[in-house]
Design a protein around this motif. Structure first.
Motif, PDB file in Angstrom:
ATOM      1  N   ARG A 341      59.071  13.019  45.902  1.00 20.14           N
ATOM      2  CA  ARG A 341      58.963  11.735  45.204  1.00 20.14           C
ATOM      3  C   ARG A 341      59.831  11.616  43.943  1.00 20.14           C
ATOM      4  NH1 ARG A 341      52.531  10.218  45.766  1.00 20.14           N
ATOM      5  NH2 ARG A 341      52.712   9.365  47.884  1.00 20.14           N
ATOM      6  N   GLY A 342      60.573  12.665  43.657  1.00 19.00           N
ATOM      7  CA  GLY A 342      61.460  12.589  42.494  1.00 19.00           C
ATOM      8  C   GLY A 342      62.917  12.402  42.906  1.00 19.00           C
ATOM      9  N   ARG A 343      63.152  12.119  44.194  1.00 18.01           N
ATOM     10  CA  ARG A 343      64.529  12.107  44.694  1.00 18.01           C
ATOM     11  C   ARG A 343      65.455  11.180  43.905  1.00 18.01           C
ATOM     12  NH1 ARG A 343      67.371  13.390  49.604  1.00 18.01           N
ATOM     13  NH2 ARG A 343      69.512  13.528  48.883  1.00 18.01           N
ATOM     14  N   TRP A 344      64.981   9.972  43.620  1.00 19.86           N
ATOM     15  CA  TRP A 344      65.872   9.027  42.914  1.00 19.86           C
ATOM     16  C   TRP A 344      66.236   9.541  41.525  1.00 19.86           C
ATOM     17  CZ3 TRP A 344      64.517   3.135  43.676  1.00 19.86           C
ATOM     18  CH2 TRP A 344      64.737   2.805  45.040  1.00 19.86           C
ATOM     19  N   ILE A 348      69.850  10.384  39.760  1.00 20.72           N
ATOM     20  CA  ILE A 348      70.314   9.882  38.452  1.00 20.72           C
ATOM     21  C   ILE A 348      70.758  11.050  37.569  1.00 20.72           C
ATOM     22  CG2 ILE A 348      69.525   8.784  36.292  1.00 20.72           C
ATOM     23  CD1 ILE A 348      67.980   6.790  38.009  1.00 20.72           C
ATOM     24  N   GLN A 349      69.980  12.122  37.610  1.00 21.94           N
ATOM     25  CA  GLN A 349      70.321  13.314  36.827  1.00 21.94           C
ATOM     26  C   GLN A 349      71.616  13.928  37.334  1.00 21.94           C
ATOM     27  OE1 GLN A 349      67.103  16.313  35.803  1.00 21.94           O
ATOM     28  NE2 GLN A 349      68.163  17.485  37.370  1.00 21.94           N
ATOM     29  N   LYS A 350      71.746  14.063  38.651  1.00 20.91           N
ATOM     30  CA  LYS A 350      72.904  14.725  39.243  1.00 20.91           C
ATOM     31  C   LYS A 350      74.213  13.998  38.925  1.00 20.91           C
ATOM     32  CE  LYS A 350      74.826  15.918  43.807  1.00 20.91           C
ATOM     33  NZ  LYS A 350      74.557  16.026  45.256  1.00 20.91           N
ATOM     34  N   TYR A 351      74.209  12.679  39.059  1.00 24.23           N
ATOM     35  CA  TYR A 351      75.465  11.926  38.878  1.00 24.23           C
ATOM     36  C   TYR A 351      75.571  11.302  37.489  1.00 24.23           C
ATOM     37  CZ  TYR A 351      75.949  12.526  43.912  1.00 24.23           C
ATOM     38  OH  TYR A 351      76.063  13.074  45.168  1.00 24.23           O
ATOM     39  N   LYS A 352      74.595  11.575  36.637  1.00 22.63           N
ATOM     40  CA  LYS A 352      74.575  10.990  35.281  1.00 22.63           C
ATOM     41  C   LYS A 352      74.720   9.470  35.338  1.00 22.63           C
ATOM     42  CE  LYS A 352      76.069  15.047  32.677  1.00 22.63           C
ATOM     43  NZ  LYS A 352      75.792  16.005  33.781  1.00 22.63           N
ATOM     44  N   VAL A 353      73.870   8.878  36.135  1.00 19.63           N
ATOM     45  CA  VAL A 353      73.895   7.421  36.305  1.00 19.63           C
ATOM     46  C   VAL A 353      73.587   6.759  34.954  1.00 19.63           C
ATOM     47  CG1 VAL A 353      72.707   5.470  37.418  1.00 19.63           C
ATOM     48  CG2 VAL A 353      73.257   7.540  38.736  1.00 19.63           C
ATOM     49  N   SER A 354      74.398   5.761  34.586  1.00 20.78           N
ATOM     50  CA  SER A 354      74.180   5.093  33.301  1.00 20.78           C
ATOM     51  C   SER A 354      73.636   3.675  33.462  1.00 20.78           C
ATOM     52  CB  SER A 354      75.475   5.079  32.485  1.00 20.78           C
ATOM     53  OG  SER A 354      76.525   4.497  33.228  1.00 20.78           O
ATOM     54  N   PHE A 366      56.569   3.608  41.986  1.00 22.80           N
ATOM     55  CA  PHE A 366      56.680   4.768  41.096  1.00 22.80           C
ATOM     56  C   PHE A 366      55.533   4.808  40.092  1.00 22.80           C
ATOM     57  CE2 PHE A 366      61.323   4.147  42.197  1.00 22.80           C
ATOM     58  CZ  PHE A 366      61.332   5.195  43.112  1.00 22.80           C
ATOM     59  N   MET A 367      55.069   3.627  39.673  1.00 19.78           N
ATOM     60  CA  MET A 367      53.904   3.592  38.775  1.00 19.78           C
ATOM     61  C   MET A 367      52.700   4.201  39.483  1.00 19.78           C
ATOM     62  SD  MET A 367      54.190  -0.288  37.294  1.00 19.78           S
ATOM     63  CE  MET A 367      52.617  -0.359  36.444  1.00 19.78           C
ATOM     64  N   LYS A 368      52.594   3.858  40.775  1.00 19.11           N
ATOM     65  CA  LYS A 368      51.475   4.343  41.584  1.00 19.11           C
ATOM     66  C   LYS A 368      51.557   5.869  41.738  1.00 19.11           C
ATOM     67  CE  LYS A 368      51.646   3.263  45.994  1.00 19.11           C
ATOM     68  NZ  LYS A 368      51.720   2.324  47.128  1.00 19.11           N
ATOM     69  N   TRP A 369      52.766   6.367  41.921  1.00 20.44           N
ATOM     70  CA  TRP A 369      52.926   7.820  42.122  1.00 20.44           C
ATOM     71  C   TRP A 369      52.690   8.622  40.849  1.00 20.44           C
ATOM     72  CZ3 TRP A 369      58.107   7.733  45.387  1.00 20.44           C
ATOM     73  CH2 TRP A 369      57.805   7.260  46.670  1.00 20.44           C
ATOM     74  N   GLY A 370      52.857   7.981  39.698  1.00 23.28           N
ATOM     75  CA  GLY A 370      52.521   8.666  38.445  1.00 23.28           C
ATOM     76  C   GLY A 370      53.707   8.923  37.536  1.00 23.28           C
ATOM     77  N   ASP A 371      53.423   8.891  36.229  1.00 18.84           N
ATOM     78  CA  ASP A 371      54.457   9.035  35.202  1.00 18.84           C
ATOM     79  C   ASP A 371      55.080  10.419  35.197  1.00 18.84           C
ATOM     80  OD1 ASP A 371      53.007   6.787  34.593  1.00 18.84           O
ATOM     81  OD2 ASP A 371      52.313   7.513  32.639  1.00 18.84           O
ATOM     82  N   ASP A 372      54.309  11.414  35.648  1.00 17.52           N
ATOM     83  CA  ASP A 372      54.777  12.793  35.529  1.00 17.52           C
ATOM     84  C   ASP A 372      55.993  13.071  36.411  1.00 17.52           C
ATOM     85  OD1 ASP A 372      52.827  12.189  37.502  1.00 17.52           O
ATOM     86  OD2 ASP A 372      52.757  14.313  38.043  1.00 17.52           O
ATOM     87  N   ILE A 373      56.231  12.238  37.436  1.00 19.84           N
ATOM     88  CA  ILE A 373      57.363  12.534  38.325  1.00 19.84           C
ATOM     89  C   ILE A 373      58.705  12.267  37.639  1.00 19.84           C
ATOM     90  CG2 ILE A 373      58.442  12.052  40.566  1.00 19.84           C
ATOM     91  CD1 ILE A 373      55.581  11.682  41.667  1.00 19.84           C
ATOM     92  N   PRO A 374      58.977  11.041  37.171  1.00 21.85           N
ATOM     93  CA  PRO A 374      60.259  10.860  36.465  1.00 21.85           C
ATOM     94  C   PRO A 374      60.384  11.749  35.229  1.00 21.85           C
ATOM     95  CG  PRO A 374      58.893   8.864  36.305  1.00 21.85           C
ATOM     96  CD  PRO A 374      58.245   9.768  37.300  1.00 21.85           C
ATOM     97  N   ALA A 375      59.253  12.101  34.624  1.00 22.54           N
ATOM     98  CA  ALA A 375      59.299  12.913  33.404  1.00 22.54           C
ATOM     99  C   ALA A 375      59.931  14.290  33.633  1.00 22.54           C
ATOM    100  CB  ALA A 375      57.896  13.074  32.836  1.00 22.54           C
ATOM    101  N   GLN A 376      59.987  14.718  34.898  1.00 18.82           N
ATOM    102  CA  GLN A 376      60.561  16.037  35.174  1.00 18.82           C
ATOM    103  C   GLN A 376      62.087  16.044  35.216  1.00 18.82           C
ATOM    104  OE1 GLN A 376      58.758  17.143  38.906  1.00 18.82           O
ATOM    105  NE2 GLN A 376      56.764  16.535  38.095  1.00 18.82           N
ATOM    106  N   TYR A 377      62.711  14.874  35.075  1.00 22.02           N
ATOM    107  CA  TYR A 377      64.175  14.796  35.223  1.00 22.02           C
ATOM    108  C   TYR A 377      64.832  14.312  33.943  1.00 22.02           C
ATOM    109  CZ  TYR A 377      62.879  15.510  40.005  1.00 22.02           C
ATOM    110  OH  TYR A 377      62.342  16.064  41.135  1.00 22.02           O
ATOM    111  N   ASP A 378      66.116  14.650  33.837  1.00 24.81           N
ATOM    112  CA  ASP A 378      66.887  14.209  32.681  1.00 24.81           C
ATOM    113  C   ASP A 378      67.500  12.845  32.996  1.00 24.81           C
ATOM    114  OD1 ASP A 378      68.543  13.759  30.591  1.00 24.81           O
ATOM    115  OD2 ASP A 378      69.848  15.502  30.938  1.00 24.81           O
TER     116      ASP A 378
END
Ligand code: 6R9
Length: 655
Positions: A341-344, A348-354, A366-378
């Motif tokens: 669930r963190g694929r997107w 973004i982290q891999k290609y430094k999407v701006s 993503f709200m349903k899946w939880g805040d902790d998932i995006p929090a694991q990525y830069d």
């Protein structure tokens, strides 16, 4: 009309404001002066934007509106779209710039620079010509999200063939109707693509569809998955025909009004409408809006629009707009939860999407899946984030801004349609102080207003029908083969105005808020209440991730509000109980007033959505009124209605 004289109630009050970040505002592509300049000389403004493109012949007139609603833009001008999107960047010394970082679902990746893209498009153009496709012919494209999809579109545009991209999830029957309506000569497809971790076949659907499409001469097939496919006389493999072509091709100029593409929208009833877009005006407005709304800096930004190219957002903001501007884009084949669930966020982290552009349905998931998932990525590379497809609920906007945009990135909520071709109403990220849930103002050069049922502009604070008051460069030109339906569908509700079904309100500052389709508006005790406002009130409850509301016939109030709610992942066990439903109903009454209190709330695991993520309220109305559920063929997942029906015993009525 209700007795209260209102066209559409204005219930939701929102006071949060997010001014643009100072550094973005300082170097923004477009500043506040553009609004006045465009208002003072609208056609001059659009002529200036058309000069962002390279024309082989300059236009004589910016606009011919002598036969409304049939517009011609940049009359007499000639240009080639593929040249503008690819070759000229190479000629300008940017051949080494990446056009697409493509990411396959299984984790394979391809990088295409503008120089690579130029060769691929030339080869595909030569192949189309060898297959007998000529200027003016129609080509149906039914493909997964692989680089050959934009390459095919650009090759068509280059030789002047009109493409009709059909979303890769549609059935054989839907594909057949669309091929027939446009009388396509060629179908471009693939053996399949990857979805949810496995190959998902496309070719069998094409085989079935073309059994009864007399116009189709050849089927051009890309090998993506390598799964076995049935081979027919009419089939040719991409690797046999395209790969051996010469990798140069001289682009011919096309008239500014040459048909670029047809894209079918289902509409609420009847046969799909083939929305026709043409060349010069379309490219002008998609390029300008991509530059203005996303503040694209082509040298440094990495831009990602997560849409599927099978719908208009992909046409305008994965293919034509970004390429016309020489952008570096990410293109992703698969689903957001494969393999995790963190694929997107990983992408973004891999290609430094701006710059990131997605849909409210994804944000709420993503709200349903939880805040902790995006929090694991830069995600610190992000600087502008956008939304399109549905009204974004204020709470989803704030979540997006906070958890994806680090409370720093402006959110651009962009309102537009397949028919408008490009963004029409949106904040400008370096100018607008954003309000969560509002699309804000028409872009420079666009005339939009909210009117009452007599076509009079509503005052600030009022609600009504969203209309476009002047023609715009990327407007649809007609419905393919049906001028009469074009006039009737879009230009006859209000004399001289374009209206395509959305309700909206103007707040006290005159900023525009979209309120959903007017067909969905509920009439409760004489008040017209928008589905959007009640849904947004539900989503503002901390335990709610998604909500859909409909009006169901009610003996007392005329219609009563029935809500379908998906709880957030973090909501806990008690969401099935009576107390929770009561709490939600009171929450809505408290937020919007007692008139908007739902009669009934059902907790459901999923909501019925179209392939582009829009909630299909029509089906929920069937459930709410205890009818058998209507046509489900445009549902992304046809099993969803069963899941909802199974949940029906939990329906509660308390009034
Ligand atoms: C681009 C696209 C068009 C309909 C449109 C409206 C809804 C799109 C929106 C929005 C509120 C936004 N819509 N963007 N509603 N706020 N920012 O979605 O085209 O698939 O043709 O749908 O989508 O109802 O009329 P399309």
């Amino acid at each position: 009309m209700s007795e209260s004289q209102e066209t559409l109630s204005n219930l939701l009050q929102e006071t949060r404001r997010f001014p643009p970040p100072a550094e973005l505002a300082e170097s923004a592509n477009v500043t506040a002066e553009a609004y006045e300049r465009a208002a003072a000389d609208r056609l001059g403004f659009w002529a200036e934007q058309a000069d962002r493109l390279t024309w082989t012949k300059r236009w004589d007139d910016v606009l011919d509106w002598s036969n409304p609603p049939f517009a011609k833009w940049f009359v007499g001008g000639e240009l080639n779209i593929a040249y503008n999107c690819v070759d000229r960047h190479v000629e300008n010394g940017h051949g080494d710039r990446v056009a697409y970082h493509w990411e396959g679902e299984p984790g394979d990746a391809r990088t295409l620079t503008y120089a690579d893209l130029q060769k691929e498009v030339a080869k595909a153009s030569n192949a189309l010509l060898e297959l007998g496709v000529r200027k003016g012919d129609r080509v149906a494209i039914y493909m997964p999200m692989i680089p050959e999809l934009p390459i095919s579109m650009l090759a068509c545009a280059r030789i002047g063939a009109t493409h009709s991209v059909v979303f890769g999830g549609f059935s054989a029957d839907a594909l057949r109707t669309r091929i027939d309506d446009a009388a396509a000569k060629l179908v471009i497809t693939a053996d399949g693509g990857y979805r949810r971790g496995k190959p998902s076949a496309l070719k069998p659907t094409v085989d079935e569809a073309v059994q009864s499409t007399p116009s189709v001469e050849k089927v051009l097939v890309v090998r993506r998955t390598g799964e076995p496919v049935a081979e027919h006389e009419r089939d040719v493999w991409w690797h046999d025909v395209v790969e051996r072509q010469n990798d140069t091709h001289t682009a011919e100029p096309h008239d500014s009004e040459h048909p670029l593409y047809i894209l079918y929208t289902s509409g609420t009833t009847g046969k799909p409408k083939g929305i026709l877009h043409t060349t010069g005006g379309y490219l002008t407005q998609v390029a300008y809006t991509h530059h203005a709304v996303f503040d694209l800096k082509p040298e440094t930004d990495v831009y990602w629009c997560s849409a599927d190219i099978g719908w208009v957002t992909g046409h305008s903001y994965i293919v034509y707009g970004p390429l016309a501007n020489g952008a570096t884009s990410v293109m992703y084949e698969g689903t957001p939860d494969t393999p995790h669930r963190g694929r997107w966020w990983e992408i973004i982290q891999k290609y430094k999407v701006s710059i990131f552009y997605t849909a409210p349905t994804a944000i709420r998931t993503f709200m349903k899946w939880g805040d902790d998932i995006p929090a694991q990525y830069d995600l610190s590379s992000l600087r502008v984030i956008g939304s399109v497809g549905e009204p974004i609920n204020p709470e989803a906007y704030v979540w997006y801004r906070e958890h994806i945009g680090a409370s720093r990135c402006p959110v651009v909520d962009t309102w537009w349609q397949t028919e408008t071709g490009a963004i029409m109403i949106s904040p400008l990220p370096g100018v607008t102080a954003g309000k969560p849930g509002a699309a804000m103002r028409p872009l420079p050069g666009i005339a939009a207003d909210v009117v009452d049922d007599q076509a009079r502009p509503v005052p600030n604070g009022g609600g009504g029908f969203l209309t476009l008051q002047e023609p715009w460069p990327s407007m649809l030109r007609t419905i393919w083969g049906d001028d009469e339906r074009y006039v009737k569908t879009y230009w006859s509700r209000f004399e001289g105005l374009y209206f395509a079904g959305d309700g909206a309100k103007k707040d006290e500052d005159g900023d525009i808020w979209l309120l959903g389709r007017v067909d969905d508006v509920m009439l409760v005790s004489g008040h017209n209440i928008s589905t959007t406002e009640v849904e947004s009130a539900l989503v503002s409850h901390p335990k709610v991730a998604e909500a859909a509301v409909v009006g169901a016939t009610d003996p007392v109030t005329g219609q009563a509000i029935v809500a379908f709610v998906i709880p957030r992942g973090s909501a806990g066990e008690d969401v099935e109980g009576e107390d929770f439903l009561k709490e939600l109903r009171n929450h809505v009454a408290h937020t919007l007033g007692p008139i908007a209190k739902p009669r009934q709330i059902m907790i459901v695991p999923e909501l019925p959505k179209t392939r582009s993520g829009k909630i299909m309220r029509r089906l929920l109305r069937d459930v709410a009124e205890n009818r058998s559920v209507g046509d489900v063929t445009t549902l992304a997942d046809s099993t969803v209605m069963n899941l909802i029906s199974e949940k029906l015993p939990s329906a509660k009525s308390e009034d």
